[in-house]
Design a protein around this motif. Structure first.
Motif, PDB file in Angstrom:
ATOM      1  N   THR A  29       0.851  -1.199   0.000  1.00  0.00           N
ATOM      2  CA  THR A  29       0.000   0.000   0.000  1.00  0.00           C
ATOM      3  C   THR A  29       0.885   1.247   0.000  1.00  0.00           C
ATOM      4  O   THR A  29       2.065   1.164   0.309  1.00  0.00           O
ATOM      5  CB  THR A  29      -0.887   0.036   1.256  1.00  0.00           C
ATOM      6  N   ALA A  30       0.272   2.353  -0.347  1.00  0.00           N
ATOM      7  CA  ALA A  30       1.007   3.615  -0.310  1.00  0.00           C
ATOM      8  C   ALA A  30       0.110   4.697   0.260  1.00  0.00           C
ATOM      9  O   ALA A  30      -1.110   4.706   0.024  1.00  0.00           O
ATOM     10  CB  ALA A  30       1.458   4.004  -1.706  1.00  0.00           C
ATOM     11  N   SER A  36       1.851   4.182   9.355  1.00  0.00           N
ATOM     12  CA  SER A  36       1.762   4.759   8.009  1.00  0.00           C
ATOM     13  C   SER A  36       2.398   6.143   7.963  1.00  0.00           C
ATOM     14  O   SER A  36       2.411   6.865   8.974  1.00  0.00           O
ATOM     15  CB  SER A  36       0.277   4.865   7.619  1.00  0.00           C
TER      16      SER A  36
HETATM   17  O1  X90 Z   1       0.863   3.964   4.479  1.00  0.00           O
HETATM   18  C1  X90 Z   1       0.339   2.911   4.107  1.00  0.00           C
HETATM   19  O2  X90 Z   1       0.746   2.304   3.105  1.00  0.00           O
HETATM   20  C2  X90 Z   1      -0.824   2.358   4.888  1.00  0.00           C
HETATM   21  C3  X90 Z   1      -0.442   1.404   5.966  1.00  0.00           C
HETATM   22  C4  X90 Z   1      -1.585   0.974   6.837  1.00  0.00           C
HETATM   23  C5  X90 Z   1      -1.292  -0.160   7.758  1.00  0.00           C
HETATM   24  C6  X90 Z   1      -2.340  -0.610   8.712  1.00  0.00           C
HETATM   25  C7  X90 Z   1      -3.758  -0.621   8.266  1.00  0.00           C
HETATM   26  C8  X90 Z   1      -4.701  -1.363   9.202  1.00  0.00           C
HETATM   27  C9  X90 Z   1      -6.093  -1.531   8.642  1.00  0.00           C
HETATM   28  C10 X90 Z   1      -6.487  -3.539  10.142  1.00  0.00           C
HETATM   29  C11 X90 Z   1      -6.827  -3.735  11.551  1.00  0.00           C
HETATM   30  C12 X90 Z   1      -6.762  -2.570  12.468  1.00  0.00           C
HETATM   31  C13 X90 Z   1      -5.402  -2.291  13.064  1.00  0.00           C
HETATM   32  C14 X90 Z   1      -5.368  -1.002  13.865  1.00  0.00           C
HETATM   33  C15 X90 Z   1      -4.059  -0.666  14.431  1.00  0.00           C
HETATM   34  C16 X90 Z   1      -3.907   0.746  14.868  1.00  0.00           C
HETATM   35  C17 X90 Z   1      -7.036  -2.315   9.452  1.00  0.00           C
END
Ligand code: X90
Length: 277
Positions: free
Chosen positions: A59-60, A87
């Motif tokens: 992902t970005a 992120s």
């Molecule tokens: O910047 C990017 O590429 C996005 C990265 C996002 C990583 C995590 C997303 C989580 C989504 C999963 C379960 C909830 C976890 C909550 C933790 C704070 C949903």
């Protein structure tokens, strides 16, 4: 004065009538395709294509210009971003805010690091909307939203943590707990804005019991709860039913995850944001 509510797309499409949010889109990328998390993306199709896809995916975060587009030339910008613990989105939002203020010095911009994602961000957006409609001043809103944020929480129930592990968002050892068929992990967003496992158990029923147990110990008292899911409406409805039977009068909505939460929460995954006031 023009006010814009903004969020990155991990907040998921908001279903509250009359609430308008500018979304800075996240991206889901494979070696062949890029899915942009905009409200009309066919998330089911994306999930099916991802399931069939054997290569690497990731992902970005939104770019600075994605954020600037979402700011929509407003005079007051009230924003919320996915946790900076997982992120770069919050960081790119802050750089965008700085640039925006350079070109429009009278504007006011605040972006909250949610230390969370999805439905907890929905609660923040709804609260911003209430404050804005009450005509509160920018500084008052900034202080009040940070206070409110102390009373919002996120829990999740996941069948698979594969995409989180593959992208280095949780340690492989944590991912293993949910690797077994039929096993669900219930966890929460930690105070540092990372994924904190709490329980594992077999089946959705057990997961719901664990969610209720956790909501109770975190002080839920029948306020708002926002449930989002990945094509698992039956579990969302069941959870809503159980919450209502324990806390009648709770104000609960159910909606679907869009691409970013969809990708990480995976098929059947469910998130719940709630307030303890
Ligand atoms: O910047 C990017 O590429 C996005 C990265 C996002 C990583 C995590 C997303 C989580 C989504 C999963 C379960 C909830 C976890 C909550 C933790 C704070 C949903």
């Amino acid at each position: 004065m023009k006010i814009a509510l903004v969020a990155d797309s991990s907040a998921n499409k908001h279903t509250k009538p009359g609430l308008s949010v500018g979304y800075a889109p996240m991206k889901i990328v494979t070696e062949e395709t890029e899915y942009i998390d905009v409200p009309d993306l066919d998330v089911r199709k994306m999930m099916e294509e991802m399931k069939a896809y054997k290569g690497r995916s990731g992902t970005a975060c939104p770019s600075i210009s994605d954020w600037l587009d979402a700011f929509d030339d407003a005079d007051m910008i009230l924003g919320v971003a996915i946790t900076s613990g997982l992120s770069g989105t919050y960081n790119s939002g802050c750089i965008a805010a700085k640039q925006y203020l350079e070109s429009k010095p009278q504007a006011k911009v605040f972006i909250l690091d949610s230390l969370s994602t999805g439905p907890e961000m929905q609660l923040i957006l709804e609260k911003y909307d209430e404050y804005a409609k009450q005509g509160m001043e920018f500084e008052e809103i900034c202080a009040a939203i940070q206070e409110y944020h102390k009373h919002t929480h996120l829990l999740f129930s996941l069948e698979s943590l594969d995409n989180l592990v593959k992208n280095g968002r949780v340690k492989p050892i944590v991912g293993k707990l949910a690797g077994v068929l039929g096993l669900r992990m219930v966890g929460r967003a930690s105070t540092a804005g990372t994924l904190e496992p709490l329980y594992k158990g077999r089946g959705e029923k057990k997961a719901i019991q664990n969610i209720i147990k956790e909501m109770e110990s975190e002080g839920f008292q029948g306020g708002k709860a926002r449930i989002t899911h990945n094509f698992n409406e039956p579990m969302a409805m069941e959870l809503k039913k159980v919450i209502l039977s324990k806390w009648p009068g709770s104000e609960i909505t159910i909606s679907e995850n869009t691409a970013l939460c969809g990708y990480y929460a995976e098929m059947g995954g469910l998130l719940i944001g709630y307030e303890d006031i």
